[in-house]
Design an enzyme around this catalytic site. Sequence first.
Site, PDB file in Angstrom:
ATOM      1  N   TYR A   1      21.300  87.686   7.899  1.00 23.34           N
ATOM      2  CA  TYR A   1      21.248  88.076   6.485  1.00 23.34           C
ATOM      3  C   TYR A   1      21.060  86.863   5.577  1.00 23.34           C
ATOM      4  CZ  TYR A   1      22.573  93.044   6.433  1.00 23.34           C
ATOM      5  OH  TYR A   1      22.601  94.409   6.534  1.00 23.34           O
TER       6      TYR A   1
ATOM      7  N   LYS B   1      25.252  89.973  21.523  1.00 19.48           N
ATOM      8  CA  LYS B   1      24.042  90.129  22.326  1.00 19.48           C
ATOM      9  C   LYS B   1      23.878  88.809  23.077  1.00 19.48           C
ATOM     10  CE  LYS B   1      20.425  92.511  23.638  1.00 19.48           C
ATOM     11  NZ  LYS B   1      20.493  93.784  24.418  1.00 19.48           N
TER      12      LYS B   1
ATOM     13  N   ASP C   1      23.805  96.936  22.275  1.00 18.73           N
ATOM     14  CA  ASP C   1      23.126  98.184  22.659  1.00 18.73           C
ATOM     15  C   ASP C   1      24.101  99.114  23.386  1.00 18.73           C
ATOM     16  OD1 ASP C   1      23.182  96.282  24.707  1.00 18.73           O
ATOM     17  OD2 ASP C   1      21.225  96.833  25.528  1.00 18.73           O
TER      18      ASP C   1
ATOM     19  N   ASP D   1      26.494  96.029  10.292  1.00 16.42           N
ATOM     20  CA  ASP D   1      25.833  96.931   9.346  1.00 16.42           C
ATOM     21  C   ASP D   1      25.414  98.205  10.073  1.00 16.42           C
ATOM     22  OD1 ASP D   1      24.479  97.783   6.967  1.00 16.42           O
ATOM     23  OD2 ASP D   1      22.587  97.113   7.857  1.00 16.42           O
TER      24      ASP D   1
ATOM     25  N   ASP E   1      27.399 102.211  10.157  1.00 18.36           N
ATOM     26  CA  ASP E   1      26.726 103.462   9.768  1.00 18.36           C
ATOM     27  C   ASP E   1      26.822 104.473  10.908  1.00 18.36           C
ATOM     28  OD1 ASP E   1      25.811 102.432   7.290  1.00 18.36           O
ATOM     29  OD2 ASP E   1      23.892 103.473   7.499  1.00 18.36           O
TER      30      ASP E   1
HETATM   31  C1  IPM Z   1      26.001  97.834   3.573  1.00 15.84           C
HETATM   32  C2  IPM Z   1      24.619  97.992   2.987  1.00 15.84           C
HETATM   33  C3  IPM Z   1      24.128  96.624   2.547  1.00 15.84           C
HETATM   34  C4  IPM Z   1      24.029  95.755   3.776  1.00 15.84           C
HETATM   35  C5  IPM Z   1      22.801  96.623   1.748  1.00 15.84           C
HETATM   36  C6  IPM Z   1      22.881  97.508   0.527  1.00 15.84           C
HETATM   37  C7  IPM Z   1      22.379  95.240   1.351  1.00 15.84           C
HETATM   38  O1  IPM Z   1      23.773  98.586   3.905  1.00 15.84           O
HETATM   39  O2  IPM Z   1      26.906  97.385   2.836  1.00 15.84           O
HETATM   40  O3  IPM Z   1      26.187  98.186   4.727  1.00 15.84           O
HETATM   41  O4  IPM Z   1      23.007  95.748   4.474  1.00 15.84           O
HETATM   42  O5  IPM Z   1      25.005  95.051   4.049  1.00 15.84           O
HETATM   43 MG    MG Z   2      24.766  99.264   5.649  1.00 18.21          MG
END
Ligand code: IPM
Ligand code: MG
Length: 354
Positions: free
Chosen positions: A137, A188, A220, A244, A248
């Site tokens: 990042y 990884k 993975d 990240d 999710d």
């Molecule tokens: C998160 C989001 C952010 C990230 C974006 C909005 C930059 O997806 O907080 O998970 O990638 O960290």
């Molecule tokens: Mg995110």
Amino acid sequence: MKICVMAGDGIGPEIVEQALRVLKAPALGLQASFTEAAVGGAGYRAEGHPLPVSSLKAARDADAILFGAVGDFSLDTLPRELRPEQAILGLRKELNLFANFRPAIVYPELVDASSLKPEVVAGLDILIIRELTGDIYFGQPRGIHVRSDGVREGFDTMRYSVPEIERVAHVAFQAAQKRNRRLCSVDKANVLDTMQLWREVVIAVGQQYPDVELSHLYVDNAAMQLLKNPKQFDVMVTGNMFGDILSDEASMLTGSIGMLPSASLNENNFGLYEPIHGSAPDIAGKNIANPLATILSAAMMLRYSFGNADAADKIEAAVKRVLANGVRTGDIATAGAPVVGTREMGDAVLAALH
Ligand code: IPM
Ligand code: MG
């Protein structure tokens, strides 16, 4: 308590509004002052930058930040440094918020909202700790250039230094000590040198925490295990990009990404609190977004930055009552069942707060 409020874009203002109503509820009796600051697309429109100097200053002057979401498709053609996402990335970096806590808890009432079988997710309680200020990042060099052979090429750099890995590892081991004493580090290491170093350092730090059972998974496999048998995990620690993605994924175990709060902390427990979901511009302004992740983020703020476990417990208990009463926004409702809007969900939490 000086709280800096950064609602941001899309559904940000609607969901933050509900969290603020909860923080201001007489039932909590909190003494707090709130300062609003523009960020993301809203910051760009107001001051020409996604993280205006005045907003960064307001963040630094506060004791904690309540953050909504940033992201606005209509600004995606701007140069990267002016895109809305730079607001949250800039805050994380500038304020050194390296430790990101993303708990994924399955509430009994929402077991059926998950797309996984109830027996796979019932009782799930995992904590993902994502490193938040390093990795690909922020690594340099990065860019899009034209190579000498005339071909356009994009590149980013994955980097982690030993101190960066050590500090997040300590946070993760200490979090595991407060829970079920199991920590899974996700990397990884089979392919990436950065991740080989990650594993070495996590193992070395682990020597100081003999009471925590440390395991390792390649990312993975971790992604697969989260769907196959998520209850094997207690605390997971991983780098910025993998965290990240895995967070999710983990959110879907709980039924909806609209349920997951997060805390991003520096070493002094100064924190930024935000739902893990984004700005969802497609549903913005329609009063249909789920405000619970933001409300639960406010509870995390009280717990971590202000040491007010009592008020945090009250908010979390109110959310549980609301779910037990069957109140659902669209994202957590079973097909065909009645749903309420963003504001009505806020009303329900307020009514359940005592
Ligand atoms: C998160 C989001 C952010 C990230 C974006 C909005 C930059 O997806 O907080 O998970 O990638 O960290
Ligand atoms: Mg995110």
